[in-house]
Write a protein that holds these residues in place. Sequence first.
Motif, PDB file in Angstrom:
ATOM      1  N   MET A 271       0.710  -0.777  -0.040  1.00 41.42           N
ATOM      2  CA  MET A 271      -0.770  -0.085  -0.001  1.00 41.42           C
ATOM      3  C   MET A 271       0.973   1.324   0.084  1.00 41.42           C
ATOM      4  SD  MET A 271      -3.289   1.021   0.092  1.00 41.42           S
ATOM      5  CE  MET A 271      -4.380   0.495   0.250  1.00 41.42           C
ATOM      6  N   ALA A 272       2.043   1.319   0.899  1.00 44.96           N
ATOM      7  CA  ALA A 272       2.639   2.156   0.956  1.00 44.96           C
ATOM      8  C   ALA A 272       3.422   2.808  -0.794  1.00 44.96           C
ATOM      9  CB  ALA A 272       3.918   1.835   1.510  1.00 44.96           C
ATOM     10  N   SER A 273       3.720   1.142  -1.332  1.00 51.49           N
ATOM     11  CA  SER A 273       4.125   1.708  -2.850  1.00 51.49           C
ATOM     12  C   SER A 273       3.531   2.428  -3.901  1.00 51.49           C
ATOM     13  CB  SER A 273       4.832   0.379  -2.735  1.00 51.49           C
ATOM     14  OG  SER A 273       5.538   1.167  -4.428  1.00 51.49           O
ATOM     15  N   ARG A 274       2.268   1.438  -3.148  1.00 49.85           N
ATOM     16  CA  ARG A 274       0.995   2.599  -4.534  1.00 49.85           C
ATOM     17  C   ARG A 274       1.248   4.170  -4.152  1.00 49.85           C
ATOM     18  NH1 ARG A 274      -2.077  -2.029  -7.125  1.00 49.85           N
ATOM     19  NH2 ARG A 274      -1.416  -3.509  -6.541  1.00 49.85           N
ATOM     20  N   THR A 275       0.848   4.267  -3.329  1.00 52.51           N
ATOM     21  CA  THR A 275       1.067   5.853  -2.313  1.00 52.51           C
ATOM     22  C   THR A 275       1.846   6.586  -3.281  1.00 52.51           C
ATOM     23  OG1 THR A 275      -0.728   5.010  -0.986  1.00 52.51           O
ATOM     24  CG2 THR A 275       0.180   7.072  -0.422  1.00 52.51           C
ATOM     25  N   ALA A 276       3.039   6.213  -2.879  1.00 53.84           N
ATOM     26  CA  ALA A 276       4.032   6.508  -3.202  1.00 53.84           C
ATOM     27  C   ALA A 276       4.068   6.765  -4.647  1.00 53.84           C
ATOM     28  CB  ALA A 276       5.857   5.727  -2.745  1.00 53.84           C
ATOM     29  N   ALA A 277       3.211   5.826  -5.186  1.00 58.45           N
ATOM     30  CA  ALA A 277       3.568   5.636  -6.793  1.00 58.45           C
ATOM     31  C   ALA A 277       2.709   6.909  -7.308  1.00 58.45           C
ATOM     32  CB  ALA A 277       3.813   4.225  -7.052  1.00 58.45           C
ATOM     33  N   ALA A 278       1.549   6.720  -6.798  1.00 62.74           N
ATOM     34  CA  ALA A 278       0.353   8.058  -6.697  1.00 62.74           C
ATOM     35  C   ALA A 278       1.189   8.977  -6.819  1.00 62.74           C
ATOM     36  CB  ALA A 278      -0.449   7.441  -5.739  1.00 62.74           C
ATOM     37  N   LEU A 279       1.301   9.778  -5.275  1.00 63.29           N
ATOM     38  CA  LEU A 279       2.411  11.229  -5.525  1.00 63.29           C
ATOM     39  C   LEU A 279       3.158  11.259  -6.246  1.00 63.29           C
ATOM     40  CD1 LEU A 279       2.115  11.063  -1.981  1.00 63.29           C
ATOM     41  CD2 LEU A 279       0.928  12.596  -2.738  1.00 63.29           C
ATOM     42  N   PHE A 280       4.184  10.536  -6.104  1.00 69.55           N
ATOM     43  CA  PHE A 280       5.471  10.700  -6.986  1.00 69.55           C
ATOM     44  C   PHE A 280       5.677  10.224  -8.275  1.00 69.55           C
ATOM     45  CE2 PHE A 280       6.490  10.503  -2.081  1.00 69.55           C
ATOM     46  CZ  PHE A 280       6.731  11.713  -1.983  1.00 69.55           C
ATOM     47  N   GLY A 281       5.624   9.559  -8.977  1.00 69.18           N
ATOM     48  CA  GLY A 281       5.156   9.015 -10.395  1.00 69.18           C
ATOM     49  C   GLY A 281       4.034   9.777 -10.387  1.00 69.18           C
ATOM     50  N   GLY A 282       2.843   9.905  -9.830  1.00 78.31           N
ATOM     51  CA  GLY A 282       2.236  11.386 -10.919  1.00 78.31           C
ATOM     52  C   GLY A 282       2.579  12.249 -10.930  1.00 78.31           C
ATOM     53  N   TYR A 283       3.440  12.566  -9.645  1.00 75.25           N
ATOM     54  CA  TYR A 283       3.634  14.116 -10.890  1.00 75.25           C
ATOM     55  C   TYR A 283       4.167  14.196 -11.300  1.00 75.25           C
ATOM     56  CZ  TYR A 283       6.365  18.613  -9.053  1.00 75.25           C
ATOM     57  OH  TYR A 283       6.700  20.261  -9.443  1.00 75.25           O
ATOM     58  N   LEU A 284       4.965  13.127 -11.741  1.00 71.11           N
ATOM     59  CA  LEU A 284       6.320  13.330 -13.087  1.00 71.11           C
ATOM     60  C   LEU A 284       5.624  13.324 -14.416  1.00 71.11           C
ATOM     61  CD1 LEU A 284       9.441  13.339 -14.026  1.00 71.11           C
ATOM     62  CD2 LEU A 284       8.752  10.059 -14.127  1.00 71.11           C
ATOM     63  N   VAL A 285       4.309  12.369 -13.814  1.00 74.08           N
ATOM     64  CA  VAL A 285       4.179  11.688 -15.367  1.00 74.08           C
ATOM     65  C   VAL A 285       2.902  13.441 -15.419  1.00 74.08           C
ATOM     66  CG1 VAL A 285       1.902  11.015 -16.752  1.00 74.08           C
ATOM     67  CG2 VAL A 285       3.447   9.645 -15.055  1.00 74.08           C
TER      68      VAL A 285
ATOM     69  N   THR B 263      -5.518  13.044 -10.718  1.00 77.43           N
ATOM     70  CA  THR B 263      -6.470  12.156 -10.541  1.00 77.43           C
ATOM     71  C   THR B 263      -6.103  10.602 -11.450  1.00 77.43           C
ATOM     72  OG1 THR B 263      -7.363  14.085 -10.171  1.00 77.43           O
ATOM     73  CG2 THR B 263      -8.880  12.603 -10.258  1.00 77.43           C
ATOM     74  N   ALA B 264      -6.062  10.621 -12.970  1.00 77.70           N
ATOM     75  CA  ALA B 264      -6.668   9.522 -13.446  1.00 77.70           C
ATOM     76  C   ALA B 264      -5.606   8.865 -13.287  1.00 77.70           C
ATOM     77  CB  ALA B 264      -6.350   9.413 -14.986  1.00 77.70           C
ATOM     78  N   VAL B 265      -3.921   9.388 -12.374  1.00 79.14           N
ATOM     79  CA  VAL B 265      -2.444   8.681 -12.893  1.00 79.14           C
ATOM     80  C   VAL B 265      -3.112   7.487 -10.692  1.00 79.14           C
ATOM     81  CG1 VAL B 265      -0.265   8.531 -11.762  1.00 79.14           C
ATOM     82  CG2 VAL B 265      -0.865   9.538 -14.551  1.00 79.14           C
ATOM     83  N   ALA B 266      -3.675   8.604 -10.296  1.00 76.80           N
ATOM     84  CA  ALA B 266      -3.417   8.050  -9.131  1.00 76.80           C
ATOM     85  C   ALA B 266      -4.340   6.748  -9.005  1.00 76.80           C
ATOM     86  CB  ALA B 266      -4.151   8.720  -7.620  1.00 76.80           C
ATOM     87  N   ILE B 267      -6.247   7.260  -9.742  1.00 72.58           N
ATOM     88  CA  ILE B 267      -6.945   6.120 -10.178  1.00 72.58           C
ATOM     89  C   ILE B 267      -5.944   4.155  -9.964  1.00 72.58           C
ATOM     90  CG2 ILE B 267      -9.035   5.740 -10.966  1.00 72.58           C
ATOM     91  CD1 ILE B 267      -9.835   8.256 -10.606  1.00 72.58           C
ATOM     92  N   TRP B 268      -5.539   4.755 -11.634  1.00 74.38           N
ATOM     93  CA  TRP B 268      -4.765   4.435 -12.198  1.00 74.38           C
ATOM     94  C   TRP B 268      -4.152   3.084 -10.850  1.00 74.38           C
ATOM     95  CZ3 TRP B 268       0.243   2.404 -13.489  1.00 74.38           C
ATOM     96  CH2 TRP B 268       0.083   1.237 -14.827  1.00 74.38           C
ATOM     97  N   VAL B 269      -2.679   4.374 -10.541  1.00 72.40           N
ATOM     98  CA  VAL B 269      -1.830   3.312  -9.976  1.00 72.40           C
ATOM     99  C   VAL B 269      -2.419   2.048  -8.568  1.00 72.40           C
ATOM    100  CG1 VAL B 269       0.206   3.470  -7.614  1.00 72.40           C
ATOM    101  CG2 VAL B 269      -0.415   4.778 -10.047  1.00 72.40           C
ATOM    102  N   PHE B 270      -3.588   2.578  -8.075  1.00 75.82           N
ATOM    103  CA  PHE B 270      -4.631   1.520  -7.304  1.00 75.82           C
ATOM    104  C   PHE B 270      -4.694   0.352  -8.042  1.00 75.82           C
ATOM    105  CE2 PHE B 270      -3.019   5.490  -4.387  1.00 75.82           C
ATOM    106  CZ  PHE B 270      -3.133   4.392  -3.395  1.00 75.82           C
ATOM    107  N   ALA B 271      -5.988   0.820  -9.519  1.00 74.59           N
ATOM    108  CA  ALA B 271      -6.486  -0.056 -10.198  1.00 74.59           C
ATOM    109  C   ALA B 271      -4.924  -1.205 -10.552  1.00 74.59           C
ATOM    110  CB  ALA B 271      -7.044   0.342 -11.349  1.00 74.59           C
ATOM    111  N   ALA B 272      -4.208  -1.220 -10.601  1.00 74.08           N
ATOM    112  CA  ALA B 272      -2.933  -2.108 -11.429  1.00 74.08           C
ATOM    113  C   ALA B 272      -3.064  -2.665 -10.693  1.00 74.08           C
ATOM    114  CB  ALA B 272      -2.034  -0.820 -11.640  1.00 74.08           C
TER     115      ALA B 272
END
Length: 87
Positions: A1-15, A47-56
């Motif tokens: 869960m922590a990795s997905r949250t970090a991906a949504a925050l930091f990876g989402g910011y990159l995208v 928002t779309a990236v955050a939703i997608w990360v948790f749906a991956a």
Amino acid sequence: MASRTAAALFGGYLVTYASAALLTVVLPMSRINRAVTASLLSFVVWTAVAIWVFAARSAWRGWWTLLVAGAVMLVLAMTWRDYGMRP
């Protein structure tokens, strides 16, 4: 869960940054309209990236897809920056 949250925050910011930079360069509008439109669309992208990360299926798939997509968009934005403003 922590990795997905970090991906949504930091990876989402990159995208989000990469997509805003790319849209600022390629949209067929005046300079200020491109910047405003890209900035407003960045909220939708994040928002779309955050939703997608948790749906991956896995956190690994979420991370590598975001990193690749962000890198590709940044390379395209830097390649096409002669069309308009710098990202």
